[in-house]
Motif scaffolding. Structure first.
Motif, short mmCIF file in Angstrom:
data_model
loop_
_atom_site.label_atom_id
_atom_site.label_comp_id
_atom_site.label_asym_id
_atom_site.label_seq_id
_atom_site.Cartn_x
_atom_site.Cartn_y
_atom_site.Cartn_z
N VAL A 42 0.86 -1.19 0.00
CA VAL A 42 0.00 0.00 0.00
C VAL A 42 0.89 1.23 0.00
CG1 VAL A 42 -1.81 1.25 1.22
CG2 VAL A 42 -1.79 -1.26 1.23
N ARG A 43 0.61 2.15 -0.91
CA ARG A 43 1.37 3.40 -1.02
C ARG A 43 0.40 4.56 -0.86
NH1 ARG A 43 6.22 1.69 -2.85
NH2 ARG A 43 6.28 -0.20 -4.11
N VAL A 44 0.81 5.56 -0.08
CA VAL A 44 -0.01 6.74 0.16
C VAL A 44 0.84 7.96 -0.11
CG1 VAL A 44 -1.44 7.97 1.83
CG2 VAL A 44 -1.24 5.47 1.98
N ARG A 45 0.32 8.88 -0.92
CA ARG A 45 1.04 10.11 -1.23
C ARG A 45 0.04 11.24 -1.38
NH1 ARG A 45 4.80 8.66 -5.23
NH2 ARG A 45 5.29 10.85 -5.38
N THR A 46 0.52 12.48 -1.27
CA THR A 46 -0.39 13.61 -1.32
C THR A 46 -0.38 14.34 -2.63
OG1 THR A 46 1.29 15.08 -0.40
CG2 THR A 46 -0.27 14.08 1.15
N ARG A 47 0.60 14.17 -3.47
CA ARG A 47 0.60 14.93 -4.71
C ARG A 47 0.22 14.06 -5.89
NH1 ARG A 47 6.89 15.76 -6.08
NH2 ARG A 47 7.55 13.98 -4.90
N GLY A 48 -0.22 14.70 -6.95
CA GLY A 48 -0.75 13.99 -8.11
C GLY A 48 0.29 13.21 -8.86
N GLY A 49 -0.21 12.30 -9.67
CA GLY A 49 0.65 11.53 -10.55
C GLY A 49 1.07 10.21 -9.95
N PRO A 67 5.41 20.19 -2.25
CA PRO A 67 6.25 19.04 -1.92
C PRO A 67 5.44 17.95 -1.20
CG PRO A 67 6.74 20.89 -0.48
CD PRO A 67 5.78 21.39 -1.53
N GLU A 68 5.89 16.71 -1.32
CA GLU A 68 5.24 15.58 -0.66
C GLU A 68 5.31 15.79 0.85
OE1 GLU A 68 3.02 13.02 0.10
OE2 GLU A 68 3.58 12.58 -1.97
#
Length: 106
Positions: A42-49, A67-68
């Motif tokens: 599972v990967r969680v990130r805040t910025r698009g793409g 920035p992340e």
């Protein structure tokens, strides 16, 4: 507005964007909801793409994004692991800035 990705060992994935409460519904594509059974990172990130996470560096910015803010231990170097079974399931993750919790919360 965080992105959640459930990635299989063969690098296929389902994805979602969280709502204001952090809830999400995984999608195979823009029209079909779901995720295949089996082990997932599972990967969680805040910025698009969903580009090459290995080439992402601290402070790098995507056009129109800041920035992340989520530590790499939850996206590029994620240790979050779940096993998806047939049927509907609910997983919650307690993300901490010090990366001390890396297991799903029942």
């Amino acid at each position: 507005g965080a992105f959640v990705i459930y990635e299989a060992p063969d690098r296929t994935f389902s994805f979602a964007e969280t709502d204001e409460s952090g809830s999400y519904r995984l999608m195979f594509n823009s029209e079909q909801a779901g995720v295949t059974p089996g082990p997932k990172t599972v990967r969680v990130r805040t910025r698009g793409g969903f580009g090459d996470e290995e080439s992402t560096t601290e402070g790098e910015q995507t056009k129109g994004a800041g920035p992340e803010t989520i530590p790499p231990c939850y996206h590029a170097k994620s240790q979050l692991q779940v096993t998806v079974a047939e049927g509907s399931q609910h997983f919650e993750f307690d993300l901490r800035s010090d990366c001390s919790t890396t297991s799903p919360v029942p």
